[in-house]
Design an enzyme around this catalytic site. Structure first.
Site, PDB file in Angstrom:
ATOM      1  N   SER A 163     -14.699  76.033 -42.211  1.00 33.61           N
ATOM      2  CA  SER A 163     -14.195  77.390 -42.264  1.00 33.61           C
ATOM      3  C   SER A 163     -13.278  77.601 -43.479  1.00 33.61           C
ATOM      4  CB  SER A 163     -13.492  77.710 -40.943  1.00 33.61           C
ATOM      5  OG  SER A 163     -13.290  79.079 -40.817  1.00 33.61           O
ATOM      6  N   HIS A 220     -17.920  79.142 -33.360  1.00 36.63           N
ATOM      7  CA  HIS A 220     -17.101  78.652 -34.471  1.00 36.63           C
ATOM      8  C   HIS A 220     -16.354  77.376 -34.102  1.00 36.63           C
ATOM      9  CE1 HIS A 220     -15.506  79.356 -38.448  1.00 36.63           C
ATOM     10  NE2 HIS A 220     -14.272  79.148 -38.026  1.00 36.63           N
TER      11      HIS A 220
END
Ligand SMILES: *[C@@H]1O[C@H](CO)[C@@H](O)[C@H](O)[C@H]1NC(C)=O
Ligand SMILES: *[C@@H]1O[C@H](CO)[C@@H](O)[C@H](O)[C@H]1NC(C)=O
Ligand SMILES: *[C@@H]1O[C@H](CO)[C@@H](O)[C@H](O)[C@H]1NC(C)=O
Ligand SMILES: *[C@@H]1O[C@H](CO)[C@@H](O)[C@H](O)[C@H]1NC(C)=O
Length: 417
Positions: A183, A390
């Site tokens: 990320s 995620h």
């Protein structure tokens, strides 16, 4: 008009609540002794060194000083077993609001740091400025100097990563290293390559896990509202003296750590809440119950309001750009009225991109947008589990099965010098 105003009011109220729970309170943090008595899971109370050691691994702690005086903690984890370590070190860089713990919170057999150490890699775990391991500076005091918190992903990419690369290469006596970024940890790598291409050349292979660049298509409403609220309120809040957000030991973290371990029922709510936050559709069961209880002992680990505000900006910009200070100040800082775009074409090393369809924070469309600009993509891996979200990257009990084999396959190929 009325709908717009109601929406604004909604955002303001929601964010006021968010901000109240994000600030540090004098009564906190709760002492570990007390937490043990309250039945917090042991791993949630340990730091990286203690965690690794508890599970039979070896761990070293290192301090890295950046050009602009930030002092960062970097860990080096290795298997306690007989291992002839690979020659090329591998650096793992965590995401927004995380810390090095995130690679261990899922426990041995699932946490990527453990899995890579088991495969005899020389594993280094960084902590970016502002989180609780790297909340230090040579001259600035994070508790009283606003200037300490004047950073976003822009500075993490420009200062932190080069300093860590130099340090790891020096200590491991290697010429190149492999980089795994999750990320923000991947987005800041692209920033580094754009701004300081000579550092990019020190990387043999980059593995981008759900890389965060532009976030035009982010689906999580909670994340959008939160970052955009911080963005809207940044001037007001910093004027009021608030610069740090979601730090470990703040009410936000202490509350979730307590709530998520309290009863089976609250634990389930936590899992559902985290799911709602980071998925497009809920994906219960990706994390073990133990991980749900452990991870909130280390997460959120803190960052600057300024950094959260930058993510707010990323939600509405269809380019990957530097912090937008408004026309006048942009002109003064950058020489252009719009913030300059990062040059993703400058990411010269081979890149393997691994991403999931159910990611509510970093959308597949934005990952694909970045991939079109990356000049050297070895492979784009869309994770087979359609429910992969995620946070699964660091916390899922299925990391070993879903993403580790691909990561290890490439690291093995790129590990001989
Ligand atoms: C981790 O815990 C150990 C043992 O309590 C302590 O010596 C060490 O300083 C801690 N490390 C960090 C980085 O907090
Ligand atoms: C933060 O950084 C900006 C841009 O470099 C600068 O203009 C500003 O004065 C800084 N603010 C503080 C409080 O250091
Ligand atoms: C996790 O907790 C939920 C309820 O809170 C329960 O239904 C489930 O069986 C638990 N899972 C495991 C693997 O223990
Ligand atoms: C971006 O990087 C590439 C590769 O280094 C270079 O050829 C190109 O000129 C750069 N573009 C800009 C706008 O700086």
């Amino acid at each position: 008009m009325a709908a717009g105003r109601a929406h604004t009011l909604n955002v303001l109220l929601w964010s006021a609540l968010g901000i109240i729970i994000a600030i540090r309170l004098p009564l906190l943090p709760i002492r570990n002794e007390t937490k043990r008595q309250l039945g917090y899971p042991p791993d949630s109370l340990l730091n990286v060194t203690e965690l690794a050691t508890r599970h039979g691994y070896q761990c070293e702690e290192h301090n890295v000083v950046t050009e602009d005086g930030f002092v960062l903690t970097v860990f080096r984890v290795s298997s306690g077993q007989r291992c002839s370590r690979t020659q090329v070190p591998v650096l793992l860089v965590h995401g927004l609001l995380q810390s090095a713990d995130s690679w261990l919170d899922a426990g041995p057999g699932s946490g990527l740091a453990y899995l890579l150490a088991d495969a005899c890699h020389d594993v280094w775990l960084s902590n970016t400025r502002g989180n609780y391991y790297s909340r230090r500076h040579l001259t600035l005091d994070p508790d009283s100097d606003a200037a300490y918190w004047n950073f976003s992903a822009d500075e993490i990419g420009y200062f932190d990563l080069p300093a860590i690369l130099d340090y790891v290469l020096d200590r491991s006596r290697a010429d190149v290293l492999n980089y795994v970024g999750f990320s923000q940890g991947a987005g800041t790598f692209f920033i580094m390559c754009s701004e300081r291409p000579n550092y990019c050349e020190k990387i043999k292979l980059m593995i981008a896990l759900a890389p965060a660049t532009r976030q035009t298509n982010t689906k999580s409403t909670m994340y959008r509202r939160l970052t955009q609220a911080v963005q809207g309120w940044e001037t007001l809040l910093t004027t009021a003296g608030l610069h740090e957000i979601f730090s470990k030991g703040a009410l936000s973290q202490e509350f979730v750590a307590f709530f998520c371990h309290f009863t089976k029922f609250t634990e389930g709510l936590c899992d559902a809440g985290l799911n709602k936050f980071n998925s497009v559709v809920a994906h219960p069961g990706s994390m073990s119950n133990e991980t749900t209880r452990v991870l909130f002992g280390h997460f959120p680990a803190g960052t600057s309001l300024h950094n959260m505000a930058k993510y707010g900006q990323a939600m509405t910009n269809d380019k990957f750009v530097k912090f937008n200070y408004g026309h006048e100040k942009n002109l003064e800082l950058y020489g252009t009225s719009e913030p300059p775009e990062y040059n993703i074409s400058a990411v010269s090393p081979p890149v393997v991109v691994i991403y999931g369809e159910n990611d509510g924070l970093v959308d597949t469309k934005d990952v694909e947008w970045a991939m079109e600009r990356l000049p050297n993509v070895l492979e784009a891996v869309l994770i087979k589990d359609p429910a992969w979200n995620h946070m699964s990257v660091t916390y899922s009990s299925r990391v070993g099965e879903m993403i580790f084999p691909k990561i290890n396959e490439y690291l093995q190929i790129y590990s001989s010098t």
